[in-house]
Design a protein around this motif. Structure first.
Motif, PDB file in Angstrom:
ATOM      1  N   TRP A  44     -10.495   7.010  -1.478  1.00 50.36           N
ATOM      2  CA  TRP A  44      -9.183   7.275  -2.070  1.00 50.36           C
ATOM      3  C   TRP A  44      -9.201   7.016  -3.571  1.00 50.36           C
ATOM      4  CZ3 TRP A  44      -4.205   8.545  -0.058  1.00 50.36           C
ATOM      5  CH2 TRP A  44      -4.161   8.800   1.314  1.00 50.36           C
TER       6      TRP A  44
ATOM      7  N   TYR B 290       5.362   4.901  -1.567  1.00 46.93           N
ATOM      8  CA  TYR B 290       5.083   5.236  -0.177  1.00 46.93           C
ATOM      9  C   TYR B 290       6.334   5.829   0.462  1.00 46.93           C
ATOM     10  CZ  TYR B 290       7.779   1.134   1.290  1.00 46.93           C
ATOM     11  OH  TYR B 290       8.784   0.238   1.501  1.00 46.93           O
TER      12      TYR B 290
ATOM     13  N   GLN C  49      -2.345   0.105   6.688  1.00 52.35           N
ATOM     14  CA  GLN C  49      -2.700   1.098   5.669  1.00 52.35           C
ATOM     15  C   GLN C  49      -1.918   0.887   4.383  1.00 52.35           C
ATOM     16  OE1 GLN C  49      -3.762   5.141   6.881  1.00 52.35           O
ATOM     17  NE2 GLN C  49      -2.913   4.654   8.894  1.00 52.35           N
TER      18      GLN C  49
ATOM     19  N   ILE D 283      -5.908   5.812   5.457  1.00 47.75           N
ATOM     20  CA  ILE D 283      -6.748   4.884   4.687  1.00 47.75           C
ATOM     21  C   ILE D 283      -7.527   4.062   5.707  1.00 47.75           C
ATOM     22  CG2 ILE D 283      -6.847   3.121   2.905  1.00 47.75           C
ATOM     23  CD1 ILE D 283      -4.155   4.010   1.908  1.00 47.75           C
TER      24      ILE D 283
ATOM     25  N   TRP E 192      -3.383   0.267   0.645  1.00 41.80           N
ATOM     26  CA  TRP E 192      -2.883   1.056  -0.484  1.00 41.80           C
ATOM     27  C   TRP E 192      -2.466   0.143  -1.640  1.00 41.80           C
ATOM     28  CZ3 TRP E 192      -2.706   5.670  -2.609  1.00 41.80           C
ATOM     29  CH2 TRP E 192      -1.616   6.131  -3.342  1.00 41.80           C
ATOM     30  N   SER E 193      -1.637  -0.847  -1.346  1.00 40.65           N
ATOM     31  CA  SER E 193      -1.067  -1.677  -2.412  1.00 40.65           C
ATOM     32  C   SER E 193      -2.028  -2.742  -2.926  1.00 40.65           C
ATOM     33  CB  SER E 193       0.226  -2.335  -1.929  1.00 40.65           C
ATOM     34  OG  SER E 193      -0.012  -3.209  -0.846  1.00 40.65           O
TER      35      SER E 193
ATOM     36  N   LEU F 102       2.458   7.800  -0.788  1.00 34.95           N
ATOM     37  CA  LEU F 102       1.599   7.738   0.390  1.00 34.95           C
ATOM     38  C   LEU F 102       2.409   7.888   1.673  1.00 34.95           C
ATOM     39  CD1 LEU F 102      -1.143   6.978   1.825  1.00 34.95           C
ATOM     40  CD2 LEU F 102      -0.281   4.617   1.791  1.00 34.95           C
TER      41      LEU F 102
ATOM     42  N   PRO G  55     -10.846   3.013   1.286  1.00 33.61           N
ATOM     43  CA  PRO G  55     -10.237   2.749  -0.026  1.00 33.61           C
ATOM     44  C   PRO G  55     -11.074   3.290  -1.182  1.00 33.61           C
ATOM     45  CG  PRO G  55      -9.897   0.859   1.380  1.00 33.61           C
ATOM     46  CD  PRO G  55     -10.778   1.805   2.158  1.00 33.61           C
TER      47      PRO G  55
ATOM     48  N   VAL H 206      -6.345   0.073  -3.126  1.00 35.89           N
ATOM     49  CA  VAL H 206      -6.432   1.393  -3.757  1.00 35.89           C
ATOM     50  C   VAL H 206      -5.696   1.425  -5.096  1.00 35.89           C
ATOM     51  CG1 VAL H 206      -5.885   3.846  -3.512  1.00 35.89           C
ATOM     52  CG2 VAL H 206      -6.717   2.536  -1.530  1.00 35.89           C
TER      53      VAL H 206
END
Length: 300
Positions: free
Chosen positions: A248, A7, A277, A225, A281-282, A266, A245, A285
């Motif tokens: 993505w 990120y 977000q 996201i 992501w972690s 990201l 998610p 996604v």
């Protein structure tokens, strides 16, 4: 298949508490890297190298890099020693993000003379060679732009080098020298700029006996996201704008399996908080994509 997920961190002086909190969370959640920008001529931005050194000291697994190093402001011989120190201190978690230099109207305010485009690219390629030669097993030698004296290499392995090349000559230098390429202007695998740029890298790699696969593509990937699916994940010009998610996961899994994407950094956008977000992501996604790409291919 090893794909890197990271990120882009906030980087303002006032963001320090959030920067450290996000890095510690990313480290705990198993992300691969964090990046910060390098614009020393902007007063309210943290120095990229000071910031990543501090982050590396506060984390255990997360790699860090400057996205990308403003080479005209960080002469290559000194940059090579900085790279060795950060690699040694972090146990090899430093990545060298490198650019030839842009925004010369701002760079020159720091007292650095402007280079022509051709000179900047020459210095850029020489810098990659010099960083490696000043690392373990190398033999430092003077070059046109870096007429160094008698220097010894540091007993530290050379870092991975990821470049932010854009023009044809710097793209070719990336193909000859770098380990990774970060397409400019958040271009992705469906963009026109990627379609004409990547072949230049591949041809240059082949010209010096390398394989195109030796230069990974790691995308700067901005987008939102969102908690729920969106109707359109790309805008009218084809740029990714984000989605849920699940959206993505579908998009990036396809990029990896069918377009040779090797990494994503990201940059959260949209109205939802950055931290929210990054957690999506972690926690949602990235694990799902890792699981999807680890599955064996079906036997036909």
């Amino acid at each position: 298949m090893t794909v890197k997920f990271g990120y882009g961190s906030p980087d303002k002086l006032g963001d320090v508490p959030a920067i450290l909190r996000l890095a510690e969370r990313a480290d705990r959640d198993g992300l691969d890297h964090v990046s910060l920008s390098d614009h020393p001529y902007v007063a309210d931005l943290l120095d990229g190298y000071a910031a990543i050194a501090f982050i590396l000291g506060r984390t255990e697994r997360l790699s860090a890099f400057v996205n990308v190093t403003n080479l005209p402001l960080r002469p290559a011989p000194v940059l090579a020693r900085t790279a060795s120190a950060l690699s040694a201190l972090s146990g090899g978690r430093f990545v060298l993000g490198l650019g030839a230099g842009g925004a010369w109207d701002r760079i020159t305010t720091m007292g650095v003379p402007e280079l022509s485009p051709a000179e900047a690219v020459e210095a850029f390629e020489e810098a990659m060679q010099l960083v490696r030669s000043m690392s373990d097993g190398g033999r430092p030698a003077p070059t046109k732009h870096y007429p160094i004296g008698d220097l010894r290499p540091a007993a530290v392995a050379a870092p991975l080098i990821w470049t932010g090349s854009k023009g044809p000559k710097s793209l070719a230098a990336t193909g000859r020298q770098a380990d990774g390429w970060i397409p400019g202007h958040a271009a992705d695998w469906l963009s026109d700029s990627f379609r004409w740029s990547r072949p230049i890298i591949d041809e240059a790699a082949l010209s010096v006996g390398r394989k195109p696969a030796d230069v990974a593509t790691i995308y700067n990937f901005p987008g939102a996201i969102t908690a729920t699916p969106v109707r359109r994940t790309r805008d009218a010009e084809g740029r990714w704008i984000g989605g849920s998610p699940a959206q993505w996961i579908e998009e990036l899994t396809d990029a990896i399996l069918n377009h040779n994407a090797a990494g994503f950094t990201l940059f959260p956008r949209g109205s939802d908080p950055y931290e929210t977000q990054l957690a999506r992501w972690s926690e949602e996604v990235v694990p799902a994509i890792r699981a999807a790409i680890s599955q064996p291919s079906p036997v036909s």
